[in-house]
Scaffold this motif. Structure first.
Motif, PDB file in Angstrom:
ATOM      1  N   LEU A   1     -52.487  62.020 -31.817  1.00 41.53           N
ATOM      2  CA  LEU A   1     -53.761  62.061 -31.118  1.00 41.53           C
ATOM      3  C   LEU A   1     -54.168  63.509 -30.873  1.00 41.53           C
ATOM      4  CD1 LEU A   1     -53.253  59.249 -28.431  1.00 41.53           C
ATOM      5  CD2 LEU A   1     -54.416  59.066 -30.639  1.00 41.53           C
ATOM      6  N   ARG A   2     -55.466  63.763 -30.976  1.00 40.85           N
ATOM      7  CA  ARG A   2     -55.978  65.099 -30.642  1.00 40.85           C
ATOM      8  C   ARG A   2     -56.091  65.205 -29.121  1.00 40.85           C
ATOM      9  NH1 ARG A   2     -61.116  65.858 -32.088  1.00 40.85           N
ATOM     10  NH2 ARG A   2     -61.455  63.598 -32.047  1.00 40.85           N
ATOM     11  N   VAL A   3     -55.474  66.241 -28.584  1.00 40.89           N
ATOM     12  CA  VAL A   3     -55.380  66.392 -27.133  1.00 40.89           C
ATOM     13  C   VAL A   3     -56.140  67.635 -26.698  1.00 40.89           C
ATOM     14  CG1 VAL A   3     -53.798  66.897 -25.238  1.00 40.89           C
ATOM     15  CG2 VAL A   3     -53.179  65.184 -26.941  1.00 40.89           C
ATOM     16  N   VAL A   4     -56.952  67.500 -25.645  1.00 43.02           N
ATOM     17  CA  VAL A   4     -57.585  68.653 -25.023  1.00 43.02           C
ATOM     18  C   VAL A   4     -57.086  68.723 -23.581  1.00 43.02           C
ATOM     19  CG1 VAL A   4     -59.649  67.269 -24.491  1.00 43.02           C
ATOM     20  CG2 VAL A   4     -59.763  69.760 -24.380  1.00 43.02           C
ATOM     21  N   GLU A   5     -56.537  69.857 -23.197  1.00 45.68           N
ATOM     22  CA  GLU A   5     -55.986  70.030 -21.857  1.00 45.68           C
ATOM     23  C   GLU A   5     -56.878  70.961 -21.047  1.00 45.68           C
ATOM     24  OE1 GLU A   5     -51.556  69.906 -21.319  1.00 45.68           O
ATOM     25  OE2 GLU A   5     -51.593  70.588 -23.403  1.00 45.68           O
ATOM     26  N   LEU A   6     -57.239  70.503 -19.867  1.00 44.91           N
ATOM     27  CA  LEU A   6     -58.107  71.261 -18.972  1.00 44.91           C
ATOM     28  C   LEU A   6     -57.326  71.605 -17.703  1.00 44.91           C
ATOM     29  CD1 LEU A   6     -61.321  69.080 -19.379  1.00 44.91           C
ATOM     30  CD2 LEU A   6     -60.790  71.227 -20.536  1.00 44.91           C
TER      31      LEU A   6
ATOM     32  N   GLY B   1     -42.141  52.184 -15.657  1.00 46.81           N
ATOM     33  CA  GLY B   1     -41.971  53.544 -15.177  1.00 46.81           C
ATOM     34  C   GLY B   1     -43.258  54.164 -14.657  1.00 46.81           C
ATOM     35  N   PHE B   2     -43.268  55.494 -14.597  1.00 50.65           N
ATOM     36  CA  PHE B   2     -44.353  56.232 -13.961  1.00 50.65           C
ATOM     37  C   PHE B   2     -45.128  57.123 -14.929  1.00 50.65           C
ATOM     38  CE2 PHE B   2     -42.240  54.747 -10.332  1.00 50.65           C
ATOM     39  CZ  PHE B   2     -42.984  55.019  -9.195  1.00 50.65           C
ATOM     40  N   LYS B   3     -44.628  57.319 -16.144  1.00 53.04           N
ATOM     41  CA  LYS B   3     -45.236  58.307 -17.039  1.00 53.04           C
ATOM     42  C   LYS B   3     -46.089  57.606 -18.096  1.00 53.04           C
ATOM     43  CE  LYS B   3     -43.572  61.424 -14.524  1.00 53.04           C
ATOM     44  NZ  LYS B   3     -44.507  62.059 -13.564  1.00 53.04           N
ATOM     45  N   ILE B   4     -47.250  57.117 -17.670  1.00 53.54           N
ATOM     46  CA  ILE B   4     -48.122  56.360 -18.550  1.00 53.54           C
ATOM     47  C   ILE B   4     -48.711  57.232 -19.651  1.00 53.54           C
ATOM     48  CG2 ILE B   4     -50.011  56.656 -16.874  1.00 53.54           C
ATOM     49  CD1 ILE B   4     -49.537  53.745 -19.397  1.00 53.54           C
ATOM     50  N   LEU B   5     -49.033  58.504 -19.374  1.00 51.56           N
ATOM     51  CA  LEU B   5     -49.576  59.376 -20.420  1.00 51.56           C
ATOM     52  C   LEU B   5     -48.558  59.568 -21.532  1.00 51.56           C
ATOM     53  CD1 LEU B   5     -51.659  61.317 -21.620  1.00 51.56           C
ATOM     54  CD2 LEU B   5     -50.679  63.127 -20.183  1.00 51.56           C
ATOM     55  N   LEU B   6     -47.317  59.845 -21.182  1.00 53.39           N
ATOM     56  CA  LEU B   6     -46.267  60.007 -22.178  1.00 53.39           C
ATOM     57  C   LEU B   6     -46.114  58.736 -23.009  1.00 53.39           C
ATOM     58  CD1 LEU B   6     -43.987  61.778 -23.302  1.00 53.39           C
ATOM     59  CD2 LEU B   6     -42.503  60.842 -21.520  1.00 53.39           C
ATOM     60  N   ASP B   7     -46.156  57.593 -22.359  1.00 53.00           N
ATOM     61  CA  ASP B   7     -46.088  56.311 -23.052  1.00 53.00           C
ATOM     62  C   ASP B   7     -47.237  56.174 -24.054  1.00 53.00           C
ATOM     63  OD1 ASP B   7     -45.319  53.753 -23.754  1.00 53.00           O
ATOM     64  OD2 ASP B   7     -45.510  52.894 -21.753  1.00 53.00           O
ATOM     65  N   LEU B   8     -48.452  56.527 -23.644  1.00 53.85           N
ATOM     66  CA  LEU B   8     -49.610  56.454 -24.528  1.00 53.85           C
ATOM     67  C   LEU B   8     -49.447  57.359 -25.752  1.00 53.85           C
ATOM     68  CD1 LEU B   8     -52.491  56.477 -21.895  1.00 53.85           C
ATOM     69  CD2 LEU B   8     -52.261  54.773 -23.708  1.00 53.85           C
TER      70      LEU B   8
ATOM     71  N   ASP C   1     -59.063  63.241 -28.570  1.00 51.16           N
ATOM     72  CA  ASP C   1     -58.949  61.802 -28.326  1.00 51.16           C
ATOM     73  C   ASP C   1     -58.569  61.516 -26.881  1.00 51.16           C
ATOM     74  OD1 ASP C   1     -59.350  61.035 -31.100  1.00 51.16           O
ATOM     75  OD2 ASP C   1     -57.349  61.856 -31.464  1.00 51.16           O
ATOM     76  N   VAL C   2     -57.847  62.445 -26.286  1.00 51.12           N
ATOM     77  CA  VAL C   2     -57.398  62.314 -24.903  1.00 51.12           C
ATOM     78  C   VAL C   2     -57.653  63.635 -24.187  1.00 51.12           C
ATOM     79  CG1 VAL C   2     -55.463  61.777 -23.366  1.00 51.12           C
ATOM     80  CG2 VAL C   2     -55.567  60.727 -25.623  1.00 51.12           C
TER      81      VAL C   2
ATOM     82  N   PRO D   1     -45.155  64.005 -30.862  1.00 48.92           N
ATOM     83  CA  PRO D   1     -45.593  64.415 -32.199  1.00 48.92           C
ATOM     84  C   PRO D   1     -46.637  65.514 -32.181  1.00 48.92           C
ATOM     85  CG  PRO D   1     -46.671  62.360 -31.586  1.00 48.92           C
ATOM     86  CD  PRO D   1     -45.695  62.686 -30.481  1.00 48.92           C
ATOM     87  N   VAL D   2     -47.227  65.795 -31.023  1.00 48.52           N
ATOM     88  CA  VAL D   2     -48.237  66.848 -30.895  1.00 48.52           C
ATOM     89  C   VAL D   2     -47.850  67.744 -29.714  1.00 48.52           C
ATOM     90  CG1 VAL D   2     -50.141  65.535 -31.900  1.00 48.52           C
ATOM     91  CG2 VAL D   2     -49.672  65.328 -29.451  1.00 48.52           C
ATOM     92  N   PRO D   3     -48.188  69.031 -29.776  1.00 48.84           N
ATOM     93  CA  PRO D   3     -47.877  69.917 -28.645  1.00 48.84           C
ATOM     94  C   PRO D   3     -48.753  69.605 -27.436  1.00 48.84           C
ATOM     95  CG  PRO D   3     -49.047  71.132 -30.365  1.00 48.84           C
ATOM     96  CD  PRO D   3     -48.788  69.758 -30.908  1.00 48.84           C
ATOM     97  N   VAL D   4     -48.120  69.357 -26.304  1.00 50.99           N
ATOM     98  CA  VAL D   4     -48.815  69.079 -25.044  1.00 50.99           C
ATOM     99  C   VAL D   4     -48.117  69.882 -23.959  1.00 50.99           C
ATOM    100  CG1 VAL D   4     -49.537  67.323 -23.383  1.00 50.99           C
ATOM    101  CG2 VAL D   4     -49.409  66.744 -25.811  1.00 50.99           C
ATOM    102  N   ALA D   5     -48.871  70.703 -23.249  1.00 54.41           N
ATOM    103  CA  ALA D   5     -48.276  71.551 -22.218  1.00 54.41           C
ATOM    104  C   ALA D   5     -47.826  70.754 -21.007  1.00 54.41           C
ATOM    105  CB  ALA D   5     -49.266  72.641 -21.800  1.00 54.41           C
TER     106      ALA D   5
END
Length: 362
Positions: A197-202, A182-189, A116-117, A153-157
């Motif tokens: 949310l399903r997260v893919v990290e590149l 603040g500055f951490k918009i991803l964390l807020d999302l 999803d992100v 709620p989901v593991p994010v590196a």
């Protein structure tokens, strides 16, 4: 010109030298993709908006939103995402430290339904942040990452990343629940989504800054902690109140420290007045910098605001001194407890009047 598939949102403050290089890099990286870039500028004094608009006059893919009277990276990102009609929106910093060549891979991952992100990550295999961070910034970032991971709620590196992409309809869905501070918009999302949310990290390498100055300071850290507390309490403790309370706690420490020093040469009531005025000044400076950073007072408005703050909060100081002196004279409390009780009353009064009389949202 076809409707863009991808909108790249670029929040800016004092990034004028980086605007043209950013456009050039996006053009090189996004060949074959219908894209646009929205620079969201917080009324930068260095002319960032003028530079962006100059390019926009020649290139219809470039847009600029100039914000006056409000500031903050998160809220800038939200406004940029909501100004898009593209299928996907990405956020990338305006300082050229993020690797724009990763954008096509992020888009491909979302198109394929892999998540999803899509997040540009410094902390998965192949990612690197050493060159872009000073040792202090690295320690702060690592500490923030560890703390944020506890709440997610989901593991994010790399939950502290400011480089990510998501479908625009998802951004529209989550936007009303975002704090926008603040500055951490991803964390807020991720914390505001209401589901996992399903997260893919590149992986990517975080680059050194080429121009301008880092925005990392104590304000960023306090905003980050307030965001976590806001989400933990499910909004029962608003960010503004949490920041004001934190500043108030610092003010009480300042108050007691000054009171302990002034008690020798001065009687209690006079020492309490001195301590109250010093703490009130400290509270004003910190609140202007942190709690009300989005409507921060500057120049002549700063001094007018301080004068109003002194005038109105003088009522609180009078009550502070009166209650503390009463507790002391009736031997109901020690000087420390009496001073703290008076200081607490001042903090409550200051909070009640500050938003309407000193830092009025424009």
């Amino acid at each position: 010109m076809p409707s863009p598939e991808l909108t790249v949102v670029i929040p800016c403050y004092n990034e004028a030298p980086n605007v043209a290089p950013m456009v050039e890099r996006l053009e090189a990286a996004l060949g074959g993709i219908a894209w646009e870039a929205i620079f969201v500028d917080d009324n930068s004094p260095d002319g960032t908006a003028q530079v962006a608009r100059g390019i926009a006059a020649r290139d219809p893919r470039i847009r600029c939103i100039r914000r006056v009277g409000r500031r903050g990276l998160s809220s800038a990102c939200v406004e940029g995402m909501l100004a898009s009609s593209a299928s996907y929106v990405a956020v990338i910093d305006g300082d050229l430290q993020h690797d724009e060549t990763l954008l096509p891979r992020m888009l491909a991952a979302l198109r394929a339904g892999e998540g999803d992100v899509a997040i540009g990550s410094r902390h998965v295999a192949g990612g690197e942040a050493a060159e872009g961070f000073s040792s202090l910034r690295r320690r702060i970032s690592d500490g923030g990452t560890t703390l944020a991971q506890f709440f997610l709620p989901v593991p994010v590196a790399d939950p502290m990343s400011g480089f990510f992409m998501l479908p625009r309809p998802l951004a529209e869905e989550i936007a009303p629940r975002l704090t926008g501070r603040g500055f951490k918009i991803l964390l807020d999302l991720l914390l505001s989504a209401g589901r996992k949310l399903r997260v893919v990290e590149l992986p990517y390498t975080f680059r050194p800054r080429q121009a301008g100055e880092s925005k990392l300071d104590a304000t960023v850290l306090l905003d980050f902690l307030a965001l976590l507390l806001d989400k933990w309490s499910h909004g029962l403790l608003p960010l503004r109140f949490l920041a004001f309370a934190a500043v108030g706690a610092i003010g009480i420490v300042v108050h007691l420290a000054v009171l302990s020093l002034a008690l020798g040469p001065l009687p209690f009531a006079q020492a309490q007045w001195v301590a109250s005025l010093v703490a009130m000044t400290a509270n004003f400076v910190l609140n202007n910098r942190i709690t009300y950073s989005d409507v921060r007072l500057r120049g002549a408005a700063l001094w007018r605001g301080l004068a109003v703050f002194y005038l109105v909060c003088g009522v609180g100081v009078a009550a502070n001194v009166g209650i503390a002196d009463l507790l002391m004279r009736d031997e109901l409390a020690s000087w420390g407890l009496a001073g703290a009780a008076g200081a607490l009353l001042t903090v409550v009064w200051n909070y009640a009047v500050s938003a309407t009389l000193v830092w009025r949202a424009r």
